[in-house]
Design a protein around this motif. Structure first.
Motif, PDB file in Angstrom:
ATOM      1  N   PHE A  64      42.290  35.979  36.904  1.00 37.21           N
ATOM      2  CA  PHE A  64      43.172  35.292  35.950  1.00 37.21           C
ATOM      3  C   PHE A  64      44.535  34.975  36.561  1.00 37.21           C
ATOM      4  O   PHE A  64      45.087  33.911  36.311  1.00 37.21           O
ATOM      5  N   ALA A  65      45.093  35.887  37.382  1.00 36.90           N
ATOM      6  CA  ALA A  65      46.448  35.674  37.901  1.00 36.90           C
ATOM      7  C   ALA A  65      46.453  34.780  39.144  1.00 36.90           C
ATOM      8  O   ALA A  65      47.144  33.761  39.180  1.00 36.90           O
ATOM      9  N   TYR A  66      45.668  35.149  40.161  1.00 36.70           N
ATOM     10  CA  TYR A  66      45.778  34.456  41.456  1.00 36.70           C
ATOM     11  C   TYR A  66      45.025  33.121  41.469  1.00 36.70           C
ATOM     12  O   TYR A  66      45.337  32.240  42.258  1.00 36.70           O
ATOM     13  N   ALA A  87      38.611  41.540  41.512  1.00 33.54           N
ATOM     14  CA  ALA A  87      38.993  42.230  40.276  1.00 33.54           C
ATOM     15  C   ALA A  87      39.373  41.205  39.204  1.00 33.54           C
ATOM     16  O   ALA A  87      39.879  40.117  39.506  1.00 33.54           O
ATOM     17  N   VAL A  88      39.132  41.548  37.964  1.00 30.98           N
ATOM     18  CA  VAL A  88      39.400  40.634  36.852  1.00 30.98           C
ATOM     19  C   VAL A  88      40.881  40.237  36.736  1.00 30.98           C
ATOM     20  O   VAL A  88      41.183  39.069  36.491  1.00 30.98           O
ATOM     21  N   PRO A  89      41.851  41.168  36.938  1.00 38.55           N
ATOM     22  CA  PRO A  89      43.257  40.711  36.887  1.00 38.55           C
ATOM     23  C   PRO A  89      43.556  39.633  37.936  1.00 38.55           C
ATOM     24  O   PRO A  89      44.379  38.753  37.711  1.00 38.55           O
ATOM     25  N   GLU A  90      42.856  39.696  39.068  1.00 36.25           N
ATOM     26  CA  GLU A  90      43.099  38.703  40.126  1.00 36.25           C
ATOM     27  C   GLU A  90      42.518  37.334  39.761  1.00 36.25           C
ATOM     28  O   GLU A  90      43.110  36.302  40.064  1.00 36.25           O
ATOM     29  N   GLU A 132      43.749  30.767  28.308  1.00 39.43           N
ATOM     30  CA  GLU A 132      44.399  30.466  29.584  1.00 39.43           C
ATOM     31  C   GLU A 132      43.575  29.486  30.420  1.00 39.43           C
ATOM     32  O   GLU A 132      44.130  28.769  31.253  1.00 39.43           O
ATOM     33  N   GLY A 170      38.482  34.546  27.815  1.00 41.13           N
ATOM     34  CA  GLY A 170      39.319  33.882  28.808  1.00 41.13           C
ATOM     35  C   GLY A 170      39.815  32.510  28.393  1.00 41.13           C
ATOM     36  O   GLY A 170      40.644  31.905  29.074  1.00 41.13           O
ATOM     37  N   GLU A 218      34.647  34.375  34.865  1.00 40.78           N
ATOM     38  CA  GLU A 218      35.802  35.241  34.625  1.00 40.78           C
ATOM     39  C   GLU A 218      35.551  36.707  34.981  1.00 40.78           C
ATOM     40  O   GLU A 218      36.484  37.497  35.063  1.00 40.78           O
ATOM     41  N   SER A 219      34.287  37.081  35.197  1.00 38.31           N
ATOM     42  CA  SER A 219      33.991  38.452  35.619  1.00 38.31           C
ATOM     43  C   SER A 219      34.450  38.699  37.056  1.00 38.31           C
ATOM     44  O   SER A 219      34.310  39.811  37.559  1.00 38.31           O
ATOM     45  N   GLN A 277      45.748  31.159  36.830  1.00 37.91           N
ATOM     46  CA  GLN A 277      47.160  30.928  36.515  1.00 37.91           C
ATOM     47  C   GLN A 277      47.889  30.195  37.636  1.00 37.91           C
ATOM     48  O   GLN A 277      48.777  29.384  37.384  1.00 37.91           O
ATOM     49  N   CYS A 316      33.678  36.431  39.753  1.00 39.47           N
ATOM     50  CA  CYS A 316      32.765  35.813  40.720  1.00 39.47           C
ATOM     51  C   CYS A 316      33.255  34.425  41.109  1.00 39.47           C
ATOM     52  O   CYS A 316      33.362  33.535  40.267  1.00 39.47           O
ATOM     53  N   ALA A 339      32.770  35.410  46.823  1.00 34.82           N
ATOM     54  CA  ALA A 339      33.645  36.582  46.704  1.00 34.82           C
ATOM     55  C   ALA A 339      33.548  37.124  45.291  1.00 34.82           C
ATOM     56  O   ALA A 339      33.329  36.368  44.350  1.00 34.82           O
ATOM     57  N   VAL A 340      33.665  38.444  45.176  1.00 35.36           N
ATOM     58  CA  VAL A 340      33.738  39.082  43.860  1.00 35.36           C
ATOM     59  C   VAL A 340      35.039  39.877  43.843  1.00 35.36           C
ATOM     60  O   VAL A 340      35.237  40.756  44.678  1.00 35.36           O
TER      61      VAL A 340
END
Lengths: 251, 266
Positions: A87-89, A82-85, A135, A132, A53-54, A92, A56, A79-80
Motif C-alpha cells: 500500500f505505501a511503496y 509485506a502488506v504495509p509495503e 486508496e 483496499g 493487495e496480499s 501510494q 503479490c 515478488a511477495v
C-alpha cells in the motif's frame, strides 16, 4: 463473430478483459476484476503486471484465485512483500497504472459503496467494508470498475462513499487533491459507461450486442445520459470464450 | 526470550478479559487454533484488531469474546458475508459490539506505526470518502514541509499479538514465508507476542521472501501443526475452501453456531 453461444455475464467479463492494455501495471480486486485481468494476460496482454493487495507483485496464477491471499498468487509472483509495503511503496507512491475494482453499489459519479446499505449506525444491510478499494480508487493512474447493472446497484447517490469516484462531479477530485484520474470506464453485463468529459456523470457509450438502450435505462437508478455516438460492443470471439471457459474450468 | 508453551498455557498466561488482542494473518497463516483456545477459555470484553476479520473473528464475536472490533474488510473471502459479525453489528447478538472501521491502507499504516514505536502513521488516503465521518481515528493532517493535506491514523499497539508461522528453531526464533501480511508488524507492535508454528526444526532453510523474527521479540512459541486450519500454511497445507463455504450455513444460524461452539469447547 462467435460461433458459440454466450451469456451476458460472459460478455461483461470479456469486455472488462479487453479494457486492460498490454504492459499495464494493474492493481486487481478479487472476483470479476481478477477473472477479467487473468483472461487479458492470457490473450492480448501477456506483459500486464498483476498486483494483488496480499503483497503479490507480478502474479501469474495458473487458475483463478479463490481469495486475495490464495497460494496460487504468491507461488508464481515476481515478488511477495509485506502488506504495509504494497500500500505505501507501490500504490501510494504512484507506481500503478490501473486499478480494477468491483462494487456492490455505484452512483452516477462512479462513487462506490461496499460498506453499508441504509444508515451507518442502523444498517439495513451491513456489507464487508472498504478493504483496499479507497486508496486504489484514489492513487492508481485510472480506475476500471466492473459489476452487473441493476437499479439496486446503480443508484442516484450511494448511501456511503467507500471509494471516491468523481465525488459530486466536475473537477471535484482535483479540488480534493487526488492524484489519480479516477474511474474511466464502468463495464456491466449490458454495456459500457464512461464519465462525461465535463460533468463527469456516467454516460452510456456502448451497448453489448442484443441489448437495447431502454433495457440499460430500466436497469439504472437515475436518468441515464446516452452518448450521441453510441457504439455496439464487439461480441466475444471464439478464442476469448475458449480462454475464459478454460480458466474457469481450471479453477 | 521465547518460552515453548502448550497453546492453552500460553493463552492462559497472556490473554486476559478486557485486553486489546490481535490475531493477524492475511488469508494465509491465520492463527485459528489460538482463536479457538480463546473461545474455550471463555475470554470476554476483548478489543480485537484484524485487517480482515475472516472466520476467526466471526467465531470469536459469535462466542461473545469481543466488545470492540477494529477492521478494514469484514467478509468471508470468496463466499459472502460474516453472519456472526453482521448479527452483532445489526442485532447486538450475543451482545453489542463497537466497531472502528478503516481501509486496508490505513490499517497497514497503523500496524507500521505500532511496530515503529510512533504514535501515528500517515498516508494519502480516505480523502472524499464517508469513512472519516464515522471513524474518529481518521484525522486530516497538514505536512509541515510541503503543506500537502494527508491523513493521520493512530498506531495499533495490542496487549497481545498472535500469529501462526511455519517454523521455529530450538532457540525460539520464528520463520514464515509466502504471503506474510502484517504479521511482522503485529508482533513488533504488541506488548506480548504468541506464535503458533507447524513444527520445530534444527536449522532454517532459506526461502524466497522468507521472514525471520528473532526469539527475543516473541514471548511464547506453541507447536500446533495445522494451527492455521481452515486457512493454510504454505509448504504444509492447502486452504480448506469447502470449510469456508460450509461456514456460511453454520454462521448464518445462531443455533447451529451454538452447536459449533459446543464442539470446539468439548
Amino acid at each position: 463473430m462467435s460461433e458459440l453461444e454466450y451469456t451476458t455475464d460472459e460478455m461483461m467479463t470479456i469486455a472488462a478483459a479487453r479494457a486492460l492494455g498490454d504492459g499495464t501495471v494493474c492493481f486487481v480486486g478479487i472476483g470479476l476484476p481478477s477473472t477479467a485481468a487473468n483472461i487479458a494476460r492470457r490473450m492480448h496482454a501477456p506483459n500486464a503486471v498483476l498486483i494483488y493487495e496480499s503483497g503479490c507483485i507480478g502474479a501469474k496464477p495458473t487458475r483463478l484465485p479463490a481469495s486475495i491471499g490464495d497460494g496460487v498468487l504468491s507461488e508464481f509472483a515476481d515478488a511477495v512483500i509485506a502488506v504495509p509495503e504494497i500500500f505505501a511503496y507501490w500504490l501510494q507512491a504512484g507506481r500503478i497504472d490501473v486499478g480494477f475494482l468491483g462494487a456492490a453499489q455505484i452512483d452516477k459519479f462512479a462513487n462506490i459503496n461496499t460498506t453499508v446499505i441504509g444508515p451507518y449506525d442502523d444498517p439495513k444491510v451491513r456489507l464487508p467494508g472498504a478493504g483496499g478499494a479507497p486508496e486504489i480508487a484514489a492513487n492508481c493512474g485510472s480506475v476500471i470498475i466492473t459489476l452487473r447493472q441493476s437499479t439496486r446497484a446503480f443508484v442516484e447517490q450511494v448511501d456511503f462513499v467507500t471509494s471516491l469516484g468523481h465525488g459530486e462531479g466536475g473537477d471535484h477530485r482535483a479540488r480534493l487533491g487526488l492524484r489519480g484520474a479516477g474511474p474511466t470506464e464502468v463495464i456491466t453485463d449490458l454495456g459500457v459507461l464512461r464519465p462525461d468529459a465535463t460533468t463527469r456523470e456516467l454516460t452510456l457509450t456502448s451497448i453489448h450486442p442484443g441489448v437495447t438502450v431502454e433495457q440499460v435505462r430500466d436497469a439504472t437508478g437515475w436518468d441515464l445520459c446516452v452518448a450521441d455516438r453510441l457504439e455496439v460492443t464487439d461480441p466475444p470471439t471464439d478464442d476469448e470464450l475458449r480462454v475464459m471457459r478454460e480458466l474457469k474450468a481450471a479453477s | 526470550m521465547a518460552d515453548f508453551l502448550d497453546l492453552p498455557e500460553a493463552i492462559e498466561r497472556y490473554v486476559h478479559d478486557g485486553q486489546f488482542v490481535a490475531l493477524e494473518g492475511f488469508t494465509h497463516l491465520i492463527p485459528f487454533a489460538a482463536g479457538h483456545e480463546i473461545i474455550r477459555q471463555g475470554r470476554t470484553g476483548l478489543t480485537v484488531a484484524r485487517m480482515t476479520p475472516d472466520l476467526v473473528y466471526d467465531q470469536l464475536i459469535g462466542a461473545g469474546c469481543v466488545s470492540k472490533l477494529i477492521f478494514s474488510w469484514g467478509g468471508n473471502p470468496g463466499v459472502g458475508s460474516l453472519h456472526r459479525m453482521r448479527d452483532a453489528i445489526q442485532e447486538g447478538w450475543p451482545g453489542p459490539i463497537e466497531i472502528e472501521e478503516h481501509s486496508h491502507a490505513g490499517m497497514a499504516e497503523r500496524w507500521r506505526a505500532g511496530a515503529a514505536g510512533l504514535p501515528f502513521g500517515v498516508l494519502r488516503g480516505y480523502v472524499g470518502t464517508s469513512l472519516p465521518e464515522h471513524t474518529e481515528t481518521i484525522v486530516p493532517i497538514t505536512c509541515p514541509f510541503t503543506g500537502e493535506q494527508l491523513t493521520a491514523v493512530p498506531a495499533l499497539n495490542p496487549d497481545v499479538g498472535i500469529i501462526h508461522a511455519q517454523q521455529a528453531d530450538r532457540d525460539g526464533n520464528v520463520m514464515m514465508w509466502g504471503i506474510t501480511g502484517v504479521q511482522k508488524e503485529c508482533v513488533l507492535a504488541s506488548t506480548r507476542a504468541i506464535v503458533t508454528v507447524e513444527e520445530v526444526v534444527d536449522t532454517f532453510e532459506p526461502h524466497v521472501n522468507g521472514v525471520v523474527l528473532p526469539a527475543w521479540v516473541v514471548d511464547a512459541v506453541c507447536v500446533v501443526p495445522g494451527g492455521a486450519h481452515p486457512s493454510y500454511a504454505d509448504g504444509y497445507s492447502e486452504r480448506d475452501n469447502p470449510y469456508y463455504a460450509a461456514w456460511d450455513e453454520i454462521g448464518r444460524d445462531r443455533d447451529r453456531f451454538g452447536e459449533w461452539v459446543e464442539e470446539v469447547c468439548s
